[in-house]
Write a protein that holds these residues in place. Structure first.
Motif, PDB file in Angstrom:
ATOM      1  N   ASN A   1      -5.027   7.551 -13.030  1.00 27.81           N
ATOM      2  CA  ASN A   1      -5.546   8.131 -11.791  1.00 27.81           C
ATOM      3  C   ASN A   1      -7.005   8.516 -11.979  1.00 27.81           C
ATOM      4  O   ASN A   1      -7.339   9.672 -12.177  1.00 27.81           O
ATOM      5  CB  ASN A   1      -4.717   9.352 -11.371  1.00 27.81           C
ATOM      6  N   SER A   2      -7.881   7.519 -11.917  1.00 33.49           N
ATOM      7  CA  SER A   2      -9.302   7.773 -12.091  1.00 33.49           C
ATOM      8  C   SER A   2     -10.075   6.812 -11.188  1.00 33.49           C
ATOM      9  O   SER A   2      -9.536   5.839 -10.673  1.00 33.49           O
ATOM     10  CB  SER A   2      -9.715   7.564 -13.551  1.00 33.49           C
ATOM     11  N   VAL A   3     -11.337   7.116 -11.020  1.00 33.65           N
ATOM     12  CA  VAL A   3     -12.195   6.260 -10.201  1.00 33.65           C
ATOM     13  C   VAL A   3     -12.262   4.858 -10.792  1.00 33.65           C
ATOM     14  O   VAL A   3     -12.191   3.857 -10.071  1.00 33.65           O
ATOM     15  CB  VAL A   3     -13.615   6.877 -10.096  1.00 33.65           C
ATOM     16  N   ALA A   4     -12.371   4.763 -12.105  1.00 33.81           N
ATOM     17  CA  ALA A   4     -12.456   3.453 -12.762  1.00 33.81           C
ATOM     18  C   ALA A   4     -11.194   2.632 -12.517  1.00 33.81           C
ATOM     19  O   ALA A   4     -11.258   1.440 -12.207  1.00 33.81           O
ATOM     20  CB  ALA A   4     -12.691   3.627 -14.261  1.00 33.81           C
TER      21      ALA A   4
ATOM     22  N   GLY B   1     -13.484  -7.535 -11.376  1.00 39.46           N
ATOM     23  CA  GLY B   1     -12.734  -6.282 -11.274  1.00 39.46           C
ATOM     24  C   GLY B   1     -12.391  -5.707 -12.631  1.00 39.46           C
ATOM     25  O   GLY B   1     -12.513  -4.495 -12.857  1.00 39.46           O
ATOM     26  N   ALA B   2     -11.963  -6.558 -13.549  1.00 39.20           N
ATOM     27  CA  ALA B   2     -11.638  -6.090 -14.898  1.00 39.20           C
ATOM     28  C   ALA B   2     -12.879  -5.555 -15.605  1.00 39.20           C
ATOM     29  O   ALA B   2     -12.829  -4.505 -16.264  1.00 39.20           O
ATOM     30  CB  ALA B   2     -11.007  -7.218 -15.702  1.00 39.20           C
ATOM     31  N   ILE B   3     -13.986  -6.250 -15.450  1.00 39.77           N
ATOM     32  CA  ILE B   3     -15.239  -5.809 -16.069  1.00 39.77           C
ATOM     33  C   ILE B   3     -15.699  -4.491 -15.453  1.00 39.77           C
ATOM     34  O   ILE B   3     -16.153  -3.589 -16.164  1.00 39.77           O
ATOM     35  CB  ILE B   3     -16.316  -6.905 -15.951  1.00 39.77           C
ATOM     36  N   SER B   4     -15.578  -4.358 -14.142  1.00 41.50           N
ATOM     37  CA  SER B   4     -16.018  -3.121 -13.485  1.00 41.50           C
ATOM     38  C   SER B   4     -15.212  -1.921 -13.971  1.00 41.50           C
ATOM     39  O   SER B   4     -15.760  -0.825 -14.128  1.00 41.50           O
ATOM     40  CB  SER B   4     -15.930  -3.249 -11.964  1.00 41.50           C
ATOM     41  N   GLY B   5     -13.933  -2.113 -14.218  1.00 38.94           N
ATOM     42  CA  GLY B   5     -13.119  -1.021 -14.745  1.00 38.94           C
ATOM     43  C   GLY B   5     -13.591  -0.574 -16.116  1.00 38.94           C
ATOM     44  O   GLY B   5     -13.675   0.622 -16.400  1.00 38.94           O
ATOM     45  N   LYS B   6     -13.900  -1.543 -16.966  1.00 42.24           N
ATOM     46  CA  LYS B   6     -14.397  -1.213 -18.312  1.00 42.24           C
ATOM     47  C   LYS B   6     -15.756  -0.517 -18.242  1.00 42.24           C
ATOM     48  O   LYS B   6     -16.004   0.453 -18.960  1.00 42.24           O
ATOM     49  CB  LYS B   6     -14.507  -2.475 -19.170  1.00 42.24           C
ATOM     50  N   VAL B   7     -16.640  -1.012 -17.374  1.00 40.82           N
ATOM     51  CA  VAL B   7     -17.974  -0.421 -17.252  1.00 40.82           C
ATOM     52  C   VAL B   7     -17.881   1.009 -16.712  1.00 40.82           C
ATOM     53  O   VAL B   7     -18.525   1.929 -17.232  1.00 40.82           O
ATOM     54  CB  VAL B   7     -18.877  -1.295 -16.351  1.00 40.82           C
ATOM     55  N   LEU B   8     -17.060   1.211 -15.677  1.00 42.35           N
ATOM     56  CA  LEU B   8     -16.925   2.557 -15.119  1.00 42.35           C
ATOM     57  C   LEU B   8     -16.284   3.525 -16.125  1.00 42.35           C
ATOM     58  O   LEU B   8     -16.649   4.699 -16.167  1.00 42.35           O
ATOM     59  CB  LEU B   8     -16.105   2.514 -13.828  1.00 42.35           C
ATOM     60  N   THR B   9     -15.354   3.027 -16.926  1.00 41.34           N
ATOM     61  CA  THR B   9     -14.766   3.865 -17.969  1.00 41.34           C
ATOM     62  C   THR B   9     -15.829   4.253 -18.991  1.00 41.34           C
ATOM     63  O   THR B   9     -15.899   5.411 -19.422  1.00 41.34           O
ATOM     64  CB  THR B   9     -13.597   3.143 -18.655  1.00 41.34           C
ATOM     65  N   ALA B  10     -16.671   3.311 -19.373  1.00 38.86           N
ATOM     66  CA  ALA B  10     -17.742   3.598 -20.335  1.00 38.86           C
ATOM     67  C   ALA B  10     -18.761   4.582 -19.751  1.00 38.86           C
ATOM     68  O   ALA B  10     -19.382   5.347 -20.500  1.00 38.86           O
ATOM     69  CB  ALA B  10     -18.437   2.306 -20.752  1.00 38.86           C
ATOM     70  N   MET B  11     -18.911   4.586 -18.432  1.00 37.28           N
ATOM     71  CA  MET B  11     -19.840   5.503 -17.778  1.00 37.28           C
ATOM     72  C   MET B  11     -19.247   6.896 -17.588  1.00 37.28           C
ATOM     73  O   MET B  11     -19.928   7.799 -17.082  1.00 37.28           O
ATOM     74  CB  MET B  11     -20.268   4.932 -16.422  1.00 37.28           C
ATOM     75  N   GLY B  12     -17.976   7.061 -17.932  1.00 38.95           N
ATOM     76  CA  GLY B  12     -17.364   8.379 -17.842  1.00 38.95           C
ATOM     77  C   GLY B  12     -16.483   8.599 -16.613  1.00 38.95           C
ATOM     78  O   GLY B  12     -16.057   9.707 -16.353  1.00 38.95           O
ATOM     79  N   PHE B  13     -16.208   7.544 -15.863  1.00 40.88           N
ATOM     80  CA  PHE B  13     -15.375   7.670 -14.672  1.00 40.88           C
ATOM     81  C   PHE B  13     -13.918   7.339 -14.930  1.00 40.88           C
ATOM     82  O   PHE B  13     -13.104   7.303 -14.017  1.00 40.88           O
ATOM     83  CB  PHE B  13     -15.902   6.770 -13.546  1.00 40.88           C
ATOM     84  N   GLY B  14     -13.577   7.089 -16.189  1.00 40.83           N
ATOM     85  CA  GLY B  14     -12.199   6.765 -16.550  1.00 40.83           C
ATOM     86  C   GLY B  14     -11.411   8.010 -16.880  1.00 40.83           C
ATOM     87  O   GLY B  14     -11.910   9.138 -16.811  1.00 40.83           O
ATOM     88  N   GLU B  15     -10.168   7.823 -17.254  1.00 39.71           N
ATOM     89  CA  GLU B  15      -9.321   8.943 -17.643  1.00 39.71           C
ATOM     90  C   GLU B  15      -9.810   9.503 -18.964  1.00 39.71           C
ATOM     91  O   GLU B  15     -10.048   8.752 -19.910  1.00 39.71           O
ATOM     92  CB  GLU B  15      -7.871   8.466 -17.747  1.00 39.71           C
ATOM     93  N   GLN B  16      -9.930  10.787 -19.038  1.00 47.06           N
ATOM     94  CA  GLN B  16     -10.447  11.437 -20.234  1.00 47.06           C
ATOM     95  C   GLN B  16      -9.347  11.574 -21.278  1.00 47.06           C
ATOM     96  O   GLN B  16      -8.270  12.074 -20.994  1.00 47.06           O
ATOM     97  CB  GLN B  16     -11.000  12.827 -19.905  1.00 47.06           C
ATOM     98  N   ALA B  17      -9.611  11.111 -22.489  1.00 44.29           N
ATOM     99  CA  ALA B  17      -8.656  11.245 -23.596  1.00 44.29           C
ATOM    100  C   ALA B  17      -8.857  12.610 -24.257  1.00 44.29           C
ATOM    101  O   ALA B  17      -9.975  13.076 -24.425  1.00 44.29           O
ATOM    102  CB  ALA B  17      -8.853  10.137 -24.609  1.00 44.29           C
TER     103      ALA B  17
END
Length: 75
Positions: A18-21, A58-74
């Protein structure tokens, strides 16, 4: 005699992506799948490959947004 065991307790709740990414990646990938599916009955190979390209984007955008900090925080 039956014994019941409790499920192990986790230290944190699982967000299940449940994240923007995650939402952005899934939305773009679903659109790509839709394009590819529409291409099949209309016999449009260019639209099929466009859908495949959108899926990859779409797959690349998810990885990029996660790297930018919009993914789920571990934790």
């Amino acid at each position: 005699m039956s014994q019941t065991q409790d499920a192990p307790q986790t230290a944190h709740a699982v967000g299940h992506g449940n994240s923007v990414a995650a939402w952005t990646a899934v939305g773009i990938i679903c659109f790509g799948v839709l394009l590819s599916c529409l291409a099949l009955p209309f016999a449009l190979p260019w639209l099929f490959w466009l859908g495949v390209a959108v899926i990859v984007i779409g797959a690349i955008s998810g990885k990029v947004l996660t790297a930018m900090g919009f993914g789920e925080q571990a934790d």
